[in-house]
Scaffold this motif. Structure first.
Motif, PDB file in Angstrom:
ATOM      1  N   VAL A  62       0.787  -1.154   0.068  1.00  0.00           N
ATOM      2  CA  VAL A  62      -0.003   0.101  -0.101  1.00  0.00           C
ATOM      3  C   VAL A  62       0.881   1.187  -0.162  1.00  0.00           C
ATOM      4  CG1 VAL A  62      -1.832   1.291   1.223  1.00  0.00           C
ATOM      5  CG2 VAL A  62      -2.184  -1.256   1.306  1.00  0.00           C
ATOM      6  N   TRP A  63       0.515   2.342  -0.959  1.00  0.00           N
ATOM      7  CA  TRP A  63       1.525   3.486  -1.252  1.00  0.00           C
ATOM      8  C   TRP A  63       1.627   4.083   0.102  1.00  0.00           C
ATOM      9  CZ3 TRP A  63       0.406   8.600  -1.132  1.00  0.00           C
ATOM     10  CH2 TRP A  63      -1.041   8.830  -1.272  1.00  0.00           C
ATOM     11  N   ASP A  64       0.621   4.556   0.755  1.00  0.00           N
ATOM     12  CA  ASP A  64       0.607   5.391   1.979  1.00  0.00           C
ATOM     13  C   ASP A  64       1.021   4.742   3.499  1.00  0.00           C
ATOM     14  OD1 ASP A  64      -1.846   4.277   1.783  1.00  0.00           O
ATOM     15  OD2 ASP A  64      -2.745   6.240   2.236  1.00  0.00           O
ATOM     16  N   ARG A  87      -5.603  13.530  -2.971  1.00  0.00           N
ATOM     17  CA  ARG A  87      -4.521  13.892  -1.975  1.00  0.00           C
ATOM     18  C   ARG A  87      -3.202  13.747  -3.373  1.00  0.00           C
ATOM     19  NH1 ARG A  87      -3.391   9.301   2.221  1.00  0.00           N
ATOM     20  NH2 ARG A  87      -4.474   7.890   0.547  1.00  0.00           N
ATOM     21  N   ARG A  88      -3.479  14.400  -4.278  1.00  0.00           N
ATOM     22  CA  ARG A  88      -2.459  14.328  -5.349  1.00  0.00           C
ATOM     23  C   ARG A  88      -1.092  14.752  -5.005  1.00  0.00           C
ATOM     24  NH1 ARG A  88      -0.067  18.094  -9.630  1.00  0.00           N
ATOM     25  NH2 ARG A  88       0.709  17.051 -10.991  1.00  0.00           N
ATOM     26  N   GLU A  90       0.420  15.040  -2.095  1.00  0.00           N
ATOM     27  CA  GLU A  90       0.796  13.913  -1.163  1.00  0.00           C
ATOM     28  C   GLU A  90       1.497  12.705  -2.022  1.00  0.00           C
ATOM     29  OE1 GLU A  90      -0.352  11.024   2.344  1.00  0.00           O
ATOM     30  OE2 GLU A  90      -1.983  12.526   1.508  1.00  0.00           O
ATOM     31  N   PHE A  91       0.722  12.251  -2.816  1.00  0.00           N
ATOM     32  CA  PHE A  91       1.259  11.256  -3.986  1.00  0.00           C
ATOM     33  C   PHE A  91       2.274  11.565  -4.811  1.00  0.00           C
ATOM     34  CE2 PHE A  91       0.506   8.550  -7.792  1.00  0.00           C
ATOM     35  CZ  PHE A  91       0.623   7.252  -7.160  1.00  0.00           C
ATOM     36  N   VAL A  92       2.371  12.683  -5.124  1.00  0.00           N
ATOM     37  CA  VAL A  92       3.331  13.225  -6.010  1.00  0.00           C
ATOM     38  C   VAL A  92       4.766  13.221  -5.269  1.00  0.00           C
ATOM     39  CG1 VAL A  92       4.483  15.157  -7.564  1.00  0.00           C
ATOM     40  CG2 VAL A  92       1.891  14.192  -7.998  1.00  0.00           C
ATOM     41  N   ALA A  93       4.623  13.814  -3.919  1.00  0.00           N
ATOM     42  CA  ALA A  93       5.548  13.911  -3.135  1.00  0.00           C
ATOM     43  C   ALA A  93       6.122  12.594  -2.912  1.00  0.00           C
ATOM     44  CB  ALA A  93       5.264  14.800  -1.943  1.00  0.00           C
ATOM     45  N   TRP A  94       5.160  11.590  -2.347  1.00  0.00           N
ATOM     46  CA  TRP A  94       5.619  10.220  -2.034  1.00  0.00           C
ATOM     47  C   TRP A  94       6.532   9.655  -3.302  1.00  0.00           C
ATOM     48  CZ3 TRP A  94       3.884   6.150  -5.160  1.00  0.00           C
ATOM     49  CH2 TRP A  94       4.267   4.870  -4.541  1.00  0.00           C
ATOM     50  N   ALA A  95       6.002  10.048  -4.424  1.00  0.00           N
ATOM     51  CA  ALA A  95       6.454   9.119  -5.593  1.00  0.00           C
ATOM     52  C   ALA A  95       7.973   9.451  -5.720  1.00  0.00           C
ATOM     53  CB  ALA A  95       6.180   9.589  -6.788  1.00  0.00           C
ATOM     54  N   THR A 112      -0.591  12.699 -13.790  1.00  0.00           N
ATOM     55  CA  THR A 112      -1.613  12.659 -12.790  1.00  0.00           C
ATOM     56  C   THR A 112      -2.506  14.159 -12.948  1.00  0.00           C
ATOM     57  OG1 THR A 112      -0.002  13.541 -10.862  1.00  0.00           O
ATOM     58  CG2 THR A 112      -0.737  11.031 -11.094  1.00  0.00           C
ATOM     59  N   ASP A 113      -1.893  15.067 -13.723  1.00  0.00           N
ATOM     60  CA  ASP A 113      -2.856  16.109 -14.006  1.00  0.00           C
ATOM     61  C   ASP A 113      -3.177  16.226 -15.552  1.00  0.00           C
ATOM     62  OD1 ASP A 113      -3.715  18.935 -14.697  1.00  0.00           O
ATOM     63  OD2 ASP A 113      -2.737  19.525 -12.712  1.00  0.00           O
TER      64      ASP A 113
END
Length: 320
Positions: A62-64, A87-88, A90-95, A112-113
């Motif tokens: 799970v990614w988060d 939560r885009r 947050e997701f981009v920062a995680w990537a 993603t945009d």
């Protein structure tokens, strides 16, 4: 259905974790998903056996999940993290924190945009005409025509609706849809409804990595999904009517032209999905380029699970 971001460990992942000790020494691959699909989407599970046959230990992650050590994996493959849309950032920062991510983090940020459609259109790719309504901007609905409204950041047809603007009620609902997205700080896309989707359907062309770059793998057809306005009801998934399809030379040419515009080039991608619908003149028009978390429909084409496993093995070899 609501997505709360909590981490759940299903039986498939528990079994894989328990067997991890016996997999030491094998390449380790994380198949990145979300908490609601902690055992993966059923289509993605089809790659597990072909990966095991190639000596690759793969498990859903799970990614988060804050407990995950992403450095412990030789490769992390984005598959079904479908709860990221709200939560885009947050997701981009995680990537950016994942050392070996496919597709790469900069592609994730770009893809993603859906404003990438404007970039593709400017590069000469035939795309569905799109008007953009920024938060706070006024928007006046046309008096006729069918249109699709959706946010620029979304997954799984969330917050997407179809409106017949000749109908006064639909016009009111369309304005309310834009207002709802605007109030949430989201950019709205306004696109003409392509009626060929009701007869010819939508074609998705799937590409998977090979030794010399992306290779066409298979194509599927999808029936129409939008039956009317979006009423703001929360939901993550919609049922799709899927079947196999033979890609035409014209469709393949549009896909090739589309992929050539991807930042950094298509050679570093593990997978790509190009979604096309016939335009008013019958020629294929791009409606979406999926490079982040697309369903790959490997259960709808002979040999596709093995081709995906080979693509993952190819990326592992590049990083060795």
């Amino acid at each position: 259905m609501a997505v709360d971001g909590a981490t759940h460990h299903g039986p498939l992942r528990d079994t894989l974790i328990n067997n991890r000790q016996s997999a030491r020494g094998k390449p380790r691959v994380a198949l990145v998903t979300c908490s609601e699909l902690s055992d993966l989407d059923p289509d993605d599970r089809l790659v597990l056996a072909p990966l095991a046959a190639r000596g690759i230990a793969a498990e859903p992650v799970v990614w988060d999940d804050p407990a995950v050590d992403w450095h412990a994996y030789d490769l992390a493959v984005l598959r079904s993290p479908w709860d990221y849309a709200l939560r885009r950032d947050e997701f981009v920062a995680w990537a950016r924190t994942v050392p070996s991510l496919a597709n790469p983090a900069e592609v994730v940020r770009w893809n993603t945009d859906k404003r990438y459609l404007a970039e593709l259109s400017a590069a000469g790719v035939p795309t569905v005409p799109t008007t953009w309504v920024a938060p706070g901007e006024s928007w006046v609905a046309a008096q006729s025509g069918e249109y699709v409204l959706k946010p620029a950041v979304s997954a799984g047809s969330q917050d997407t609706g179809r409106y017949d603007l000749a109908d006064p009620e639909h016009r009111e609902l369309a304005v309310a849809h834009v207002r709802r997205l605007s109030d949430a700080g989201r950019l709205t896309m306004v696109q003409p409804y392509l009626h060929a989707v009701d007869t010819a359907g939508e074609t998705a062309l799937l590409f998977l990595a090979g030794p010399d770059g992306l290779r066409f793998s298979h194509a599927i057809c999808k029936g129409p999904m939008l039956t009317g306005p979006d009423l703001g009801v929360e939901g993550l998934y919609k049922v799709e009517d899927i079947g196999a399809r033979t890609a035409t030379p014209q469709q393949l040419a549009v896909a090739e032209k589309t992929l050539a515009v991807v930042p950094g080039g298509p050679e570093r991608l593990l997978y790509a999905r190009v979604d096309l619908i016939p335009g008013p003149d019958g020629s294929p028009v791009l409606v979406e380029l999926e490079l982040t978390e697309p369903s790959l429909f490997i259960g709808h084409a002979d040999g596709a699970p093995d081709r995906l496993a080979d693509a993952i093995a190819t990326h592992l070899a590049r990083r060795a």
